[in-house]
Scaffold this motif. Structure first.
Motif, PDB file in Angstrom:
ATOM      1  N   THR A 115      -4.286   0.408  -2.148  1.00 46.48           N
ATOM      2  CA  THR A 115      -4.552   1.845  -2.243  1.00 46.48           C
ATOM      3  C   THR A 115      -3.260   2.648  -2.248  1.00 46.48           C
ATOM      4  O   THR A 115      -2.229   2.217  -1.739  1.00 46.48           O
ATOM      5  CB  THR A 115      -5.440   2.321  -1.079  1.00 46.48           C
ATOM      6  N   ASP A 116      -3.322   3.812  -2.838  1.00 46.45           N
ATOM      7  CA  ASP A 116      -2.220   4.771  -2.909  1.00 46.45           C
ATOM      8  C   ASP A 116      -1.012   4.267  -3.679  1.00 46.45           C
ATOM      9  O   ASP A 116       0.099   4.765  -3.504  1.00 46.45           O
ATOM     10  CB  ASP A 116      -1.784   5.227  -1.504  1.00 46.45           C
ATOM     11  N   ARG A 154       0.863  -1.183   0.000  1.00 43.07           N
ATOM     12  CA  ARG A 154       0.000   0.000   0.000  1.00 43.07           C
ATOM     13  C   ARG A 154       0.901   1.235   0.000  1.00 43.07           C
ATOM     14  O   ARG A 154       1.847   1.330   0.787  1.00 43.07           O
ATOM     15  CB  ARG A 154      -0.877  -0.005   1.238  1.00 43.07           C
ATOM     16  N   GLY A 155       0.630   2.154  -0.896  1.00 44.80           N
ATOM     17  CA  GLY A 155       1.445   3.359  -1.006  1.00 44.80           C
ATOM     18  C   GLY A 155       2.732   3.143  -1.778  1.00 44.80           C
ATOM     19  O   GLY A 155       3.548   4.045  -1.876  1.00 44.80           O
TER      20      GLY A 155
END
Length: 125
Positions: A91-92, A68-69
Motif C-alpha cells: 500500500t501507498d 510500503r509507502g
C-alpha cells in the motif's frame, strides 16, 4: 554515492563489480535481491527502486522488494509493467514511468560537462 544504502542488481557479474567500483554498497544477482533487501532493511523493503531495464522480470522484482509507502521508478523502456491495485503491491507505493519528453531547461547544454560527479559522462555498466 548517497547517504542511503544502495543495492545494485544485475545478471552480469562484471557489471555488479563495476557498480561496486562506482559506489554501490552491495551488488547482487536478481535471484538474491529479495533476500538481501529483506535482510538489509529488517524486512521493510526498499524505500526507492530504480528499474533501469524495465523488463517483465525487473518490474516484477521491483514490486517484490519495494516497501510500503515506497517508490518504484521504471526508467528502462523494456516491455515490463507494474500492476497496481489492492493486493498487487504494498500500500501507498508510488509508481512512476518518468519518460515524458524534454522539460524546458532540463536538456543538457553543449559543453555542460559530465553527467555526474567523476563519471565523465554515462558510466559503462
Amino acid at each position: 554515492m548517497t547517504a542511503c544504502v544502495t543495492i545494485a542488481v544485475d545478471l552480469d557479474a562484471s557489471r555488479r563489480s563495476r557498480a561496486l567500483e562506482l559506489g554501490a554498497d552491495h551488488a547482487v544477482a536478481p535471484d538474491q535481491a529479495s533476500e538481501v533487501v529483506a535482510r538489509l532493511t529488517g524486512g521493510d523493503g526498499a524505500a526507492v527502486v530504480l528499474d533501469l531495464v524495465g523488463s517483465v522480470p525487473t518490474t516484477s522484482l521491483a514490486t517484490q522488494i519495494v516497501m510500503r509507502g515506497g517508490e518504484i521508478n521504471v526508467i528502462g523502456v523494456g516491455q515490463g509493467s507494474v500492476e497496481v491495485g489492492y493486493g498487487t503491491i504494498p500500500t501507498d507505493v508510488s509508481v512512476r514511468f518518468p519518460y515524458s519528453g524534454t522539460r524546458p531547461g532540463s536538456a543538457r547544454r553543449p559543453g555542460a560537462g559530465p553527467l555526474g560527479p567523476d563519471l565523465g559522462g554515462r558510466p559503462d555498466l
